[in-house]
Structure formats: C-alpha cells, structure tokens
Design an enzyme around this catalytic site. Structure first.
Site, PDB file in Angstrom:
ATOM      1  N   GLU A 123       0.838  -1.211   0.000  1.00 46.09           N
ATOM      2  CA  GLU A 123       0.000   0.000   0.000  1.00 46.09           C
ATOM      3  C   GLU A 123       0.870   1.257   0.000  1.00 46.09           C
ATOM      4  OE1 GLU A 123      -4.190  -0.782   2.076  1.00 46.09           O
ATOM      5  OE2 GLU A 123      -2.532  -1.433   3.350  1.00 46.09           O
ATOM      6  N   GLU A 143      -3.960  -9.426   3.540  1.00 42.86           N
ATOM      7  CA  GLU A 143      -4.757  -9.139   4.739  1.00 42.86           C
ATOM      8  C   GLU A 143      -5.926 -10.099   4.911  1.00 42.86           C
ATOM      9  OE1 GLU A 143      -2.740  -5.224   3.733  1.00 42.86           O
ATOM     10  OE2 GLU A 143      -3.607  -6.908   2.640  1.00 42.86           O
TER      11      GLU A 143
END
Length: 731
Positions: A123, A143
């Site tokens: 990210e 995740e």
C-alpha cells in the site's frame, strides 16, 4: 518499584536514544529514505514517524525526487500485526496518514521494492508515483488471511492501477505476485536484476535521476479514473458471488469486493477511502479477524519446543518402510525436497505398484502445469526401492520412517531389525497414529533415537506432521524431527506420548458420541450436517468413511484395554465394519458410494441402525442439531484441555494447528480451542457446565468429566465476566 537516586545512581545509569527507524540522505538531487526496522521493516509507529519525517527532510533539502527503500532483507513487509491487539495501529501518524503524505508529496516518489512488499508495504508502494522492483521480489495484499481487508487505501488504489478484476483476485486470494507478473499487470514500472536492498535502491536512485522535475499528475494513482467493464451491477454481482463460493464462509473476501465497488461508485477518492475504513473496522471488530490472527501467531509458535535447545542432526537421506499408500506418500515428501529416499517393502509387486503410482501422481501434476518434466525426473531420481533392510542403501540412511499396518508387534519387529542395521545416530521414527512410542522403542537398544512422526493421509498433500516425544527421546532427536518437518514444508507440532497423541485422542470422543447419536435417533446425515454447518469439510461419519471404518475397528480389537469401566463401548461401529461396509474403499460405509466419492444416504444403513437400537432396547427420539453439535464437539475440546493438563500438548494454539491442518477445522474459527474459548456462546464457563450436564444425561465416557484445567480457567473467566466495570476517572 523503587528507583535509586543520588550521585551513585547517576554514575551507573546510561541513557540512549531509540534507534532510527528511517534514515534520509541526498544522493545528487535524489533523496533516499531507507527504512531500518529488523527483521522485516514492519510499519510500526516508529517507522511511520520516520517516513513522515523523511519526506519533510527531502522537501527541505530540495530533492527533485525521493526513493523509498528497505534496509536489510526486504522492503516493508507489512503492518506490525502486534499493534492490532493493542490498538497501536490507530496511533498517529496512522498508516493511512503516512500514505496520504506520500500521495501528496511535492516531488516524484519511487518505491524500491526487494524481498517481500506485502500488505501495508505494498500500500505504501501504491502511493508512490513509480515502482522499481527486484526480479526476485514478491508483492501482494494478504490481509484476507488475517480476516481483514487492505485498510490503507489498497482497495482503492490497486483497482485504479491494474483494473478491478485482477485487483479483486489479488486481494481475495492473498497470494503474492512475482516481479514478472507485477510488471505485466502494470503494478511494477521497472524490474531490475539486483536482488539485495542496496542494489535495488541504487537502481531506483538511477531511475529517479532520469525523471523529469515535478510530479506528473497521471502518475498519482488516487487521481486516476476507474472504469468497470460490463457495468457496475453485473460486474460486482458476479465478483461477489465468485468470492462467496471461494470464501469457505469467511466474510473478508466479500467485503473486499464491496470496498472495490466503493472505489468504482463513490463520488470521490476520499469517499471511497471512507467506505474502506468502515468495512475494515467492521472486520477488525469481528470474531473472524481475531481467530485468523490467532492462527497467524499460532503458526509461528509451533516450532518452539519448550526445554529443547539441542542442534538438529543433518538429514541427507531417508528410508521409508512399507510401500502402502502412506509409505508412498511419505517417500514423496522427501523426494519433493530433493532428499534421496529408499522405499522398502518385502513385496516386489507392492513396490512396483507404489512407485508406478508415485510416477502417475507426478505425471498428473505435469499435465496440469504444476510440475515441469525436469522436476518430475529429479523427484523420481530421488526414489529407490529395496525388498529388505539388508540392502546396502538402507544402512546409510540418516532417518527411517516405519509406515506399516497399525499393529504393535509388527512395528516392534521392524524396529528390532532397524536397530541392527541403522548407523549410530540415525533417527528411528514410527508413523503410528495411536500406538505407544515407548513400547515400540523398547525393541531397540537406542530409545533416545526413537520418536513418532505421524504424517496425515495423503502424506504428500496434508500439511500436518505430529511429532511424538517418547519418554527417552533425546533433545537432539526432537530438534531433528521438528527441523525435518519444516524442511518438508509441514506444519510440525510436538505431542506427548499417549493413545492418539493430540489429534486422534481428541477425535476419539468426537467419533464415539457420533455412534451413540445414531443409536439414540439420528441417521448419518443428521450427525454430519450440524458439524458441516459449523464449517468443517465433513462430519465424523463421512470422515470415517474416507479414512476407512476398519481403522477404528482394528484399533479397538488390538487394544482391548482402550476403554475403562466408565467408558461405553461403541458396538454399533463394530457391527457396521463386520457387515463389510468399510467406507469409500468398499463403496459402502455409513453412506453409499456406488456412484462415486460423494456420500449418498443409504436406506439399508437407516434400517440397520433402527434394528440395532431395538436390539439394544433404545427408544429412538428426535435429536436437535444443537445437541448433535455439542455432543460431538465438547468431548473433543475437553480432551484438548486434558492434553494441556497432562503435558501432551505444549500450548492451546498447538492443538488448534493440529485441527486446522490435520482435520480441516475452519480457519475462520481459529481451531477448536479458540472456538470454545472465544466464539461459542458462553465461553469456558458454559462449556464446563454443558459438559457436566451432558455427562449426567449421557454417561458414555470419561470424556464428559471436565478437565481440572478447564474448570480452573472457566472459574477465572466467570470471575472476570462478573467483575464490575472500573469507574470512570473524574477531574
């Protein structure tokens, strides 16, 4: 505590500044910001502050561009998972705020990616304007494996960069991408030959030097438009249904699709981020995330053996005794890792059949594109065969795994032979699933080198390895089999020596109650359905059909002292085996398999059970799904606490790993121990009370007698629950 004061204290006290987690330097006109937080440069609070400070330093120094790199083995490999438990991930600057600072940087930013740029690390890279990637690097957003979604803009930026469909696939699978695939998708702008961090950072600095001054607006991922082919409703309807089918009951994959939909539909990037935050918070507060994070840490605990610090012996060759299904699968485990292995069986025909089966299995993987022809040749080249332990290839092995029928005298005879031919220091291991390791070791003059290595079938596919400590097993032996498990790619858990060790000991009561439920009023599907509804791939009766009903039957016949006077004997299970219905291998067990591997209800079985009930004088009744689930699951969990109490298992989380990887317990429930403690309504206090109630109503065995440890923990939990909330502080 007491603090020292005065001159003496000042002389003996040393003060040090915390280590810098990010260092900035200017190379020509390019700023290099290097993150240094070993071992994996996780994005904890100190690192986040370091990145924000580094951007400010670059702007102050007038850098034309900024390269963000990782020191040591990797670019930031994700968020600091430990912060989720403490709420530290919400301390400012949050990861989202760091990423927003990168997104709005006044100069071009370049991510220099080596090692594993995962989760929050990717990210961060997505917020940079350019991404330079080592050819050996991996990147991804895993995740979902923690019951979460990317919560720092990943669900909003990745689709804008590579499109909705590939972005959803990456995030819902959690699988990492190699550099070549990342470049093909447009995730990496340049792939470089350098592998180490220094080399990749140097290449990225050179890349940045060649960039024009100023930020190209088209390189700001958050500003890119997002178009959905085929229309929003059709695309996301299909994407959500696909995620649901693959999710195995998990919520995170579905909410990932919803977050990407927000990226497509929200009126602004900021509105999409807000929706991502809402969905992330929903998952983070739920039981699924807690369970999956428990699994994450449990997987990292299993290799830690309490009280053992001996170095492992090298394992460079192995021998497997017994060319049955299990022996062949174990031989494949060694061959898959390039370890020469000799498969031993007195029957040349059995050896020929098994080696042919191994080759066929590898050829099937070649046909599916999962294995190259070269690898097939390498693996088959690792496997040799022998019809006797007197064969010269057998005497040089570093490790032996006996994998013959579950008969104690047969195993002892083989270990006596092994004792005579094995070189000093070789490990003698048994693949027994229930038998006493010490009794097997007693056939040798070297019990210190003997232990259990319980592979799960099919051994070349199932990830669990239950290593079993005998009373004389040395620390070196235990260290070696645990290291061997890791080398073979297994989840290796250490168990103590008792009937069934951890897994099969706990399964015994689970299965035994399933027989009594049939006798009292159920048909097989009534028993299996509630267990499947919980999330297991199959219930106890379907599981027995898959494994073979004769396995339990033979154990009961070979171990007449298995049950004590307080244990009710499962006669119905003997009767079905004696009727010749042994499960899938005979095309008939508790279900009918005449048409294939899917279980079909069989009227013959229903009639057989009803007649048995009448013969036993049992009046059949309707039994609720709740009672079925409790009577299967609660004895299992209770035995788990007894395993802890007796030292058979090192820790609760080890038990959960056994069931996640050996018995198909759903990851989203964290394992049976986590489920009982944190997810089942009422927690441990209700569990203890229910055990006592069912034990009084159905006195079928000692597995209903609550473990002393369970009662102790239940009392602590009840006390904590009853404690009043602390009063709020007042000024």
């Amino acid at each position: 505590h007491h603090e020292r004061s005065g001159p003496a204290a000042r002389r003996t006290c040393t003060w040090s500044r915390p280590p810098q987690m990010a260092t900035f330097k200017l190379i020509g006109r390019v700023g290099l910001l290097k993150i240094s937080s070993p071992p994996v440069n996780a994005l904890g609070l100190a690192v986040r502050k370091g990145i924000v400070d580094g951007i400010a330093q670059a702007e102050k120094a007038g850098a034309k561009a900024l390269v963000l790199a990782g020191d040591g083995v990797t670019f930031p490999a994700g968020a600091d998972i430990a912060e989720f438990a403490t709420g530290g991930h919400r301390t400012q600057p949050t990861l989202g705020e760091v990423i927003e600072r990168l997104d709005k940087a006044s100069m071009p930013t370049v991510a220099a990616m080596h090692g594993t740029a995962l989760g929050g690390g990717l990210e961060v890279a997505l917020a940079c304007h350019w991404r330079v990637m080592s050819k050996a690097a991996k990147c991804g957003l895993p995740e979902v494996h923690l019951g979460l979604l990317p919560g720092a803009g990943g669900t909003q930026r990745l689709p804008r960069l590579i499109g909705c469909a590939p972005a959803i696939k990456i995030m819902t699978s959690g699988a990492p991408l190699g550099a070549a695939e990342a470049a093909k998708l447009g995730l990496a702008d340049e792939v470089v030959a350098a592998v180490d961090g220094e080399g990749v950072a140097e290449a990225a600095v050179g890349f940045a030097e060649a960039l024009a001054d100023g930020v190209d607006p088209s390189r700001v991922v958050s500003a890119r438009p997002l178009e959905v082919e085929g229309g929003v409703e059709a695309f996301f309807g299909a994407a959500r249904e696909g995620a649901r089918k693959a999710a195995k009951g998990e919520l995170a994959p579905l909410l990932i699709v919803d977050a990407v939909r927000a990226a497509a539909e929200a009126p602004s990037f900021e509105a999409g981020l807000s929706r991502e935050s809402e969905l992330f918070a929903q998952l983070a507060a739920g039981p699924e995330a807690r369970a999956l994070q428990h699994v994450f840490f449990a997987e990292r605990q299993i290799s830690k053996v309490v009280g053992v610090d001996a170095p492992p012996r090298p394992i460079e060759s192995a021998a497997v005794i017994g060319a049955g299904t299990m022996g062949g699968g174990i031989a494949m485990c060694f061959a898959n890792k390039g370890i020469p292995v000799t498969l031993v069986d007195k029957s040349p025909e059995a050896l020929e059949t098994r080696i042919g089966g191994i080759r066929a299995a590898y050829e099937a993987n070649v046909a599916k594109g999962k294995l190259s022809e070269d690898k097939l040749g390498e693996r088959m080249g690792c496997i040799t065969s022998a019809t006797s332990l007197d064969d010269p290839a057998c005497s040089t092995a570093d490790l032996y795994v006996e994998a013959v029928f579950e008969r104690l005298e047969l195993k002892k005879a083989i270990f006596k032979e092994l004792d005579a031919i094995a070189k000093p220091g070789a490990l003698l291991c048994t693949n027994t699933s229930t038998l006493d390791i010490d009794k097997i070791a007693s056939a040798t003059s070297r019990p210190q080198d003997v232990c259990g290595t319980h592979f799960f079938s099919p051994a070349n596919i199932m990830p669990l390895l239950e290593n079993v400590r005998g009373s004389a097993s040395s620390g070196e032996t235990l260290a070696t089999v645990m290291a061997m498990g890791k080398k073979l790619g297994k989840k290796a858990v250490l168990a103590g020596n008792c009937f069934g060790f951890i897994g099969n000991r706990m399964i015994e009561g689970y299965c035994r109650e399933s027989y009594f439920l049939l006798e009292e009023g159920c048909v097989p599907r009534d028993v299996d359905a509630p267990v499947r509804a919980l999330g297991l791939a199959m219930g106890p009766l379907q599981m027995q059909d898959l494994a073979g009903i004769d396995i339990g039957y033979n154990i009961r016949k070979d171990q007449p002292d298995l049950y004590g006077p307080a244990d009710r004997y499962p006669l119905l299970a003997d009767r079905i085996a004696e009727a010749g219905r042994l499960g899938q291998k005979t095309k008939a067990g508790w279900y009918d398999y005449a048409a294939g591997r899917n279980p079909v209800d069989d009227p013959w079985v229903a009639d057989f059970i009803e007649k048995f009930s009448a013969e036993q004088g049992v009046t059949r009744r309707a039994i609720s799904a709740e009672e079925v689930l409790d009577r299967c699951m609660l004895p299992m969990v209770n035995e788990g606490f007894k395993c802890l109490e007796e030292g058979i298992a090192q820790r609760e989380s080890d038990i959960d790993i056994v069931f996640l990887y050996g018995y198909g317990f759903p990851r989203r429930l964290g394992g049976p121990m986590h489920w009982a403690r944190h997810i089942r309504e009422g927690g441990l206090p209700k569990l203890a009370a229910d055990l006592q109630r069912y034990g009084a109503e159905h006195p079928n065995g000692t597995y209903w007698t609550p473990s002393a440890l369970l009662l102790e923990e239940a009392a602590v939990a009840a006390e904590a629950e009853a404690a009043p909330e602390p009063a709020a502080a007042t000024a």
